[in-house]
Design an enzyme around this catalytic site. Structure first.
Site, PDB file in Angstrom:
ATOM      1  N   GLU A 202      15.494 -14.002  -5.056  1.00  0.00           N
ATOM      2  CA  GLU A 202      15.724 -13.886  -6.494  1.00  0.00           C
ATOM      3  C   GLU A 202      14.570 -14.323  -7.399  1.00  0.00           C
ATOM      4  O   GLU A 202      14.721 -15.236  -8.224  1.00  0.00           O
ATOM      5  CB  GLU A 202      17.010 -14.644  -6.857  1.00  0.00           C
TER       6      GLU A 202
ATOM      7  N   GLU B   4      22.939 -10.359  -0.779  1.00  0.00           N
ATOM      8  CA  GLU B   4      23.969 -11.282  -1.281  1.00  0.00           C
ATOM      9  C   GLU B   4      24.967 -10.507  -2.121  1.00  0.00           C
ATOM     10  O   GLU B   4      24.583  -9.680  -2.956  1.00  0.00           O
ATOM     11  CB  GLU B   4      23.368 -12.372  -2.196  1.00  0.00           C
TER      12      GLU B   4
HETATM   13  C1  BGC Z   1      22.191 -19.255  -5.075  1.00  0.00           C
HETATM   14  C2  BGC Z   1      23.476 -20.033  -4.951  1.00  0.00           C
HETATM   15  C3  BGC Z   1      24.569 -19.377  -5.763  1.00  0.00           C
HETATM   16  C4  BGC Z   1      24.658 -17.911  -5.436  1.00  0.00           C
HETATM   17  C5  BGC Z   1      25.636 -17.232  -6.350  1.00  0.00           C
HETATM   18  C6  BGC Z   1      22.458 -17.847  -4.629  1.00  0.00           C
HETATM   19  O1  BGC Z   1      21.288 -17.117  -4.568  1.00  0.00           O
HETATM   20  O2  BGC Z   1      21.221 -19.866  -4.310  1.00  0.00           O
HETATM   21  O3  BGC Z   1      23.295 -21.364  -5.328  1.00  0.00           O
HETATM   22  O4  BGC Z   1      25.793 -19.984  -5.459  1.00  0.00           O
HETATM   23  O5  BGC Z   1      23.402 -17.268  -5.500  1.00  0.00           O
HETATM   24  O6  BGC Z   1      25.361 -17.534  -7.683  1.00  0.00           O
END
Ligand code: BGC
Length: 327
Positions: free
Chosen positions: A145, A264
């Site tokens: 990210e 993710e």
């Molecule tokens: C972050 C997490 C977070 C998740 C959803 C991830 O990339 O590292 O801390 O809970 O994204 O927001």
């Protein structure tokens, strides 16, 4: 059967790419902290067979390399920390799981990219050398990210610098890389990758609508409290938005001859379970239908598909991710 089908679907994306990753899960909130356990998760050897037996083929491992590197050049990574990551890789291999080693956090680089770029590159050189003899099932992910002030321009300039220290020891290693704005699919058009490198897997993250997935999530800010109670009914209009977004990512990937990885997606435990299961299943199936491998955020913490206290999967989420009929 499913694997063969997905492979066939994914083929046109990039003829050279073997989409090894079909269904993965993030081992979040453990190793991306300065001290494992600080956010409530210490990885256990037993987790790997549990994940494999549930039908996943991949773990994505968010890692805080930067806090485990020395403060000055050559930013030597703590050998004890390397041993812990080696333990993860070994357990994953023993359980036939692919491992994505995700460089997850680097507040310095994200705030002051020019000042911390050299350190980022120096850390990658060490990771690359350390894992150079691992099989193809071990993947590197350059940076989770990226976002402003690490702008698209700065990120595009940094990618080849990192690859330049990785490729001498890992010529054909799959390296995962994604666009800015927290790996947003709609910033894929700003991502510039070295044309001569065929071993890149492009990633994006998906948490839309945020009002549903991040309701009550403190790290998002106070407005997330107002989102509490948001449901996701899976109406045709909601599904169409998701399909549109995933199609946009797929169209970009096709046009650029790159395979895609949804690294993710997930929803926080404050949402109601039927909505979470519907949204999760819709993401997973939409990705699969487009030949996009995925990894759920995450295993056993706030978004967890697995309940570590009960030592059991949260069945609606597991069924959404790996439907019984597809096993
Ligand atoms: C972050 C997490 C977070 C998740 C959803 C991830 O990339 O590292 O801390 O809970 O994204 O927001």
């Amino acid at each position: 059967m499913l694997r063969a089908l997905l492979l066939a679907l994914a083929m046109p994306l990039a003829a050279h790419a073997d989409p090894m990753i079909l269904r993965g899960i993030n081992l979040g909130n453990a190793l991306e902290t300065p001290h494992e356990g600080q956010w409530g998760v210490v990885l256990q050897a037993g987790y790997f067979p549990i994940i494999r037996q549930a039908g996943f083929d991949t773990i994505r491992v968010p890692i805080d390399w930067e806090d485990h590197a020395g403060p000055a050049p050559d930013y030597i990574i703590d050998p004890e920390f390397f041993k812990r990551i080696d333990w993860v890789v070994t357990n994953a291999k023993d359980n036939q799981l692919n491992t994505v080693l995700d460089y997850h956090t680097d507040p310095g680089l994200l705030k002051e990219p020019d000042q911390y770029a050299d350190r980022f590159v120096a850390i990658w050189k060490q990771i690359a050398e350390h894992y150079q003899h691992e099989p193809d099932e071990v993947l590197f992910e350059l940076l989770n990210e990226p976002h402003d002030p690490l702008t698209a321009e700065k990120w595009n300039a940094l990618i080849p610098r990192a690859l330049a220290v990785i490729r001498p020891t890992n010529l054909t290693r799959t390296v995962v890389v994604g666009p800015v704005q927290w790996n947003s699919f709609n910033r894929l058009p700003d991502l510039q990758l070295p044309a001569g490198d065929p071993h890149l897997l492009v990633t994006f993250h998906y948490y839309l609508p945020m009002e549903f997935t991040h309701q009550g999530a403190s790290w998002i800010g106070r407005e997330s409290q107002k989102w509490l109670g948001t449901k996701w009914a899976g109406t045709n209009a909601q599904k169409a938005v998701m399909a549109h977004d995933f199609n946009a990512a797929r169209d970009w990937a096709k046009a650029h001859h790159r395979p895609l990885f949804l690294g993710e997606f997930g929803s926080y435990s404050t949402g109601d379970m039927p909505s979470r299961a519907r949204w999760t299943a819709c993401c997973a199936r939409t990705a699969e239908n487009l030949g996009i491998g995925w990894s759920y955020w995450e295993f056993c913490s706030g978004f967890g598909a697995y309940d570590p206290k009960a030592e059991a999967w949260r069945q609606p989420l597991l069924e959404a991710l790996v439907p019984t009929r597809s096993k």
